[in-house]
Structure formats: C-alpha cells, structure tokens
Design a protein around this motif. Structure first.
Motif, PDB file in Angstrom:
ATOM      1  N   ALA A 124       0.847  -1.185   0.000  1.00  0.00           N
ATOM      2  CA  ALA A 124       0.000   0.000   0.000  1.00  0.00           C
ATOM      3  C   ALA A 124       0.887   1.241   0.000  1.00  0.00           C
ATOM      4  O   ALA A 124       1.778   1.378   0.836  1.00  0.00           O
ATOM      5  CB  ALA A 124      -0.911   0.010   1.223  1.00  0.00           C
ATOM      6  N   SER A 125       0.641   2.142  -0.942  1.00  0.00           N
ATOM      7  CA  SER A 125       1.379   3.399  -1.027  1.00  0.00           C
ATOM      8  C   SER A 125       0.377   4.503  -1.363  1.00  0.00           C
ATOM      9  O   SER A 125      -0.826   4.269  -1.338  1.00  0.00           O
ATOM     10  CB  SER A 125       2.491   3.310  -2.076  1.00  0.00           C
ATOM     11  OG  SER A 125       1.937   3.074  -3.365  1.00  0.00           O
ATOM     12  N   LEU A 161      -4.164  -2.497   5.677  1.00  0.00           N
ATOM     13  CA  LEU A 161      -3.184  -3.349   6.361  1.00  0.00           C
ATOM     14  C   LEU A 161      -3.840  -4.075   7.528  1.00  0.00           C
ATOM     15  O   LEU A 161      -3.611  -5.280   7.733  1.00  0.00           O
ATOM     16  CB  LEU A 161      -2.010  -2.494   6.848  1.00  0.00           C
ATOM     17  CG  LEU A 161      -0.841  -3.266   7.477  1.00  0.00           C
ATOM     18  CD1 LEU A 161      -0.165  -4.162   6.439  1.00  0.00           C
ATOM     19  CD2 LEU A 161       0.176  -2.297   8.074  1.00  0.00           C
ATOM     20  N   HIS A 162      -4.657  -3.380   8.283  1.00  0.00           N
ATOM     21  CA  HIS A 162      -5.369  -3.975   9.420  1.00  0.00           C
ATOM     22  C   HIS A 162      -6.272  -5.123   8.971  1.00  0.00           C
ATOM     23  O   HIS A 162      -6.363  -6.167   9.644  1.00  0.00           O
ATOM     24  CB  HIS A 162      -6.189  -2.880  10.115  1.00  0.00           C
ATOM     25  CG  HIS A 162      -7.197  -3.408  11.100  1.00  0.00           C
ATOM     26  ND1 HIS A 162      -6.832  -4.055  12.259  1.00  0.00           N
ATOM     27  CD2 HIS A 162      -8.567  -3.387  11.091  1.00  0.00           C
ATOM     28  CE1 HIS A 162      -7.920  -4.421  12.914  1.00  0.00           C
ATOM     29  NE2 HIS A 162      -8.985  -4.033  12.223  1.00  0.00           N
ATOM     30  N   ARG A 163      -6.924  -4.963   7.836  1.00  0.00           N
ATOM     31  CA  ARG A 163      -7.865  -5.966   7.338  1.00  0.00           C
ATOM     32  C   ARG A 163      -7.179  -7.077   6.545  1.00  0.00           C
ATOM     33  O   ARG A 163      -7.838  -8.014   6.085  1.00  0.00           O
ATOM     34  CB  ARG A 163      -8.919  -5.296   6.462  1.00  0.00           C
ATOM     35  CG  ARG A 163      -9.858  -4.388   7.262  1.00  0.00           C
ATOM     36  CD  ARG A 163     -10.605  -3.421   6.354  1.00  0.00           C
ATOM     37  NE  ARG A 163     -11.298  -4.098   5.274  1.00  0.00           N
ATOM     38  CZ  ARG A 163     -11.741  -3.507   4.178  1.00  0.00           C
ATOM     39  NH1 ARG A 163     -11.536  -2.205   4.003  1.00  0.00           N
ATOM     40  NH2 ARG A 163     -12.378  -4.187   3.259  1.00  0.00           N
ATOM     41  N   GLY A 164      -5.861  -6.993   6.349  1.00  0.00           N
ATOM     42  CA  GLY A 164      -5.143  -8.019   5.611  1.00  0.00           C
ATOM     43  C   GLY A 164      -5.285  -7.919   4.110  1.00  0.00           C
ATOM     44  O   GLY A 164      -4.950  -8.859   3.382  1.00  0.00           O
ATOM     45  N   ARG A 165      -5.740  -6.763   3.629  1.00  0.00           N
ATOM     46  CA  ARG A 165      -5.903  -6.578   2.187  1.00  0.00           C
ATOM     47  C   ARG A 165      -4.565  -6.282   1.507  1.00  0.00           C
ATOM     48  O   ARG A 165      -4.430  -6.448   0.296  1.00  0.00           O
ATOM     49  CB  ARG A 165      -6.894  -5.448   1.912  1.00  0.00           C
ATOM     50  CG  ARG A 165      -8.279  -5.701   2.491  1.00  0.00           C
ATOM     51  CD  ARG A 165      -9.024  -6.767   1.712  1.00  0.00           C
ATOM     52  NE  ARG A 165      -9.266  -6.344   0.352  1.00  0.00           N
ATOM     53  CZ  ARG A 165     -10.306  -5.618  -0.034  1.00  0.00           C
ATOM     54  NH1 ARG A 165     -11.209  -5.230   0.877  1.00  0.00           N
ATOM     55  NH2 ARG A 165     -10.476  -5.278  -1.281  1.00  0.00           N
ATOM     56  N   VAL A 166      -3.593  -5.792   2.265  1.00  0.00           N
ATOM     57  CA  VAL A 166      -2.223  -5.609   1.775  1.00  0.00           C
ATOM     58  C   VAL A 166      -1.276  -6.203   2.817  1.00  0.00           C
ATOM     59  O   VAL A 166      -1.644  -6.381   3.986  1.00  0.00           O
ATOM     60  CB  VAL A 166      -1.876  -4.121   1.523  1.00  0.00           C
ATOM     61  CG1 VAL A 166      -2.742  -3.534   0.418  1.00  0.00           C
ATOM     62  CG2 VAL A 166      -1.990  -3.303   2.801  1.00  0.00           C
ATOM     63  N   GLU A 167      -0.033  -6.500   2.389  1.00  0.00           N
ATOM     64  CA  GLU A 167       0.946  -7.100   3.298  1.00  0.00           C
ATOM     65  C   GLU A 167       1.919  -6.081   3.873  1.00  0.00           C
ATOM     66  O   GLU A 167       2.416  -6.252   4.990  1.00  0.00           O
ATOM     67  CB  GLU A 167       1.738  -8.182   2.558  1.00  0.00           C
ATOM     68  CG  GLU A 167       0.904  -9.343   2.064  1.00  0.00           C
ATOM     69  CD  GLU A 167       1.687 -10.225   1.107  1.00  0.00           C
ATOM     70  OE1 GLU A 167       2.428 -11.098   1.601  1.00  0.00           O
ATOM     71  OE2 GLU A 167       1.582 -10.019  -0.117  1.00  0.00           O
TER      72      GLU A 167
END
Length: 243
Positions: A124-125, A161-167
């Motif tokens: 995520a950026s 990030l919290h939801r695990g959609r990105v690492e």
C-alpha cells in the motif's frame, strides 16, 4: 491626487492578498485545521515578513498540478524530483526529510532487507508520491499493489493493512506512527525496515506572482523564527528531530 490615492489603495490590497499553499494530510508534517509542523513553520515564517498564508487541504497530485500551472503559490513537502518534474522554483531550504519505511501487521514477521524482498508483496502506497525510481517501477509492475488517493490516503492504507488486504505499508515513519496512534492502529502494526537514503523535503514555490519574491521572503522568515527560538519550539511540539 485621487489617482495617487487609488494607486496606494490598489497596492495595499495586493499586499494583503494571502499566499495560497496546499498539500494533503500527512501528519505530523501537514495536519487538519491548519496544524502540522510544516504548516506552522510556513505560517509563522511568513508572518514575520508581513505575509498572510491561506492553506488548502487537497490531494497532493492536484496541488502539484495547480502549482505547475501557477494557480497556487506553493506546495508543502515536495522532493527535488517534484520540483524538477513540475517546473517549480529551485530551493535550497530543506525543511525535513523523507525515507521509504515499511510497516507490516503485528503478526507478520517479514523484514525488509533488499528490494527483491518486495517482489510479489501487496504494498500500500499513496498515489502521486515519489518513492524513488526503483520502488516506483516495482509499485507499477505488481497489480496487487494499491495506491491510495484523496485527502486522507494514509487512513485508507492503515485500514487495508489492518484488514489483511495488503501485506506491506510503505511511507514515512513519523507519518505512519503519528496517524496510526491517532486512529487506533499503532498496536496492530510494526516497523519492518527502511530503504535507501533519506530525501530532503522543501516548500515548492510556483511562479505565480513572481514579482513578490515569495521564496526569498519565506527564507527570511525561517531565519527570523530560528533566531527567536520559535522554529525549534514547533519541531519539539510535533516530536520532530532536526535532520
């Protein structure tokens, strides 16, 4: 006599027009409600030389386009690449640093060691930010990567990030930890390393109202608040270390 008075009136009105400065939320550099250390430095520096500032919170890419087209006076927290790419006035007044820092979920043991460790990672950026040529290319090549936009892009990325959609969350350590603490994510993320050498940050001035020489007035104002101690007080308020 009347003509002279009218000219004086026009001059006074022109002098009272504010400098229009814009950027997106990037706390503690740029926060809401005219706060953030770069916002406060800009306001206070210009105040010492008799210039008013009007700050607008807008997406960073749009702010750069407006400055390039001389529709606003300045953009906060720009890199040398932004200055060159968007044809802004050159500057030597460094007001911070940016490094590519990586964060992961608290349960993820991944650590950054080399660029190829980012291959096949969902990162995520933020759209419009410059992470250097190598990471920029890597972000463009992987369809799993997500580039947030809007006025609060980091909030979006922390949630992903919290939801695990990105690492992996890519950004600036000061900014990520400040926002994560405020939004309740700090205990759920952890620092996973940094890449490269820190990049200097500037206030990027357009060529709007160039006769007013705002970059030099701003530089003079920064000298003034450094002498008064106000500069260091603002950095201390936001827990920013001198670069």
């Amino acid at each position: 006599m009347l003509l002279s008075l009218l000219c004086i009136s026009c001059y006074a009105e022109a002098e009272s027009k504010p400098v229009i400065v814009a950027s997106d939320i990037w706390c503690p550099y740029i926060c809401a409600d005219n706060s953030g250390y770069l916002v406060e430095l800009t306001h206070q520096a210009f105040k010492t030389v008799g210039v008013n500032v009007k700050f607008a919170t807008i997406p960073f890419p749009r702010a750069l386009r407006l400055a390039e087209n001389d529709q606003i006076h300045a953009v906060l927290a720009v890199t040398p690449e932004h200055i060159d790419r968007h044809k802004l006035q050159p500057s030597s007044l460094i007001l911070g640093e940016y490094a590519n820092d990586f964060y992961v979920h608290i349960e993820n043991d991944w650590q950054y060691s080399a660029l190829d460790g980012l291959n096949n990672k969902a990162i995520a950026s933020i759209l419009g930010y410059d992470y250097g040529d190598k990471i920029n290319r890597l972000l463009e090549q992987n369809p799993q990567n997500f580039r947030a936009s809007g006025e609060y892009p980091l909030k979006t990325n922390l949630n992903l990030l919290h939801r695990g959609r990105v690492e992996v969350l890519l950004g600036n350590r000061y900014v990520i930890e400040y926002s994560a603490k405020k939004l309740g994510y700090l205990e759920q993320i952890k620092f996973a390393g940094t890449e490269g050498i820190a990049t200097p940050l500037y206030v990027g001035f357009s060529y709007k109202d160039i006769k007013q020489d705002y970059p030099n007035k701003f530089a003079e104002g920064i000298k003034n608040i450094k002498r008064s101690g106000q500069y260091q007080a603002i950095l201390d308020k936001y827990h920013i270390e001198v670069w």
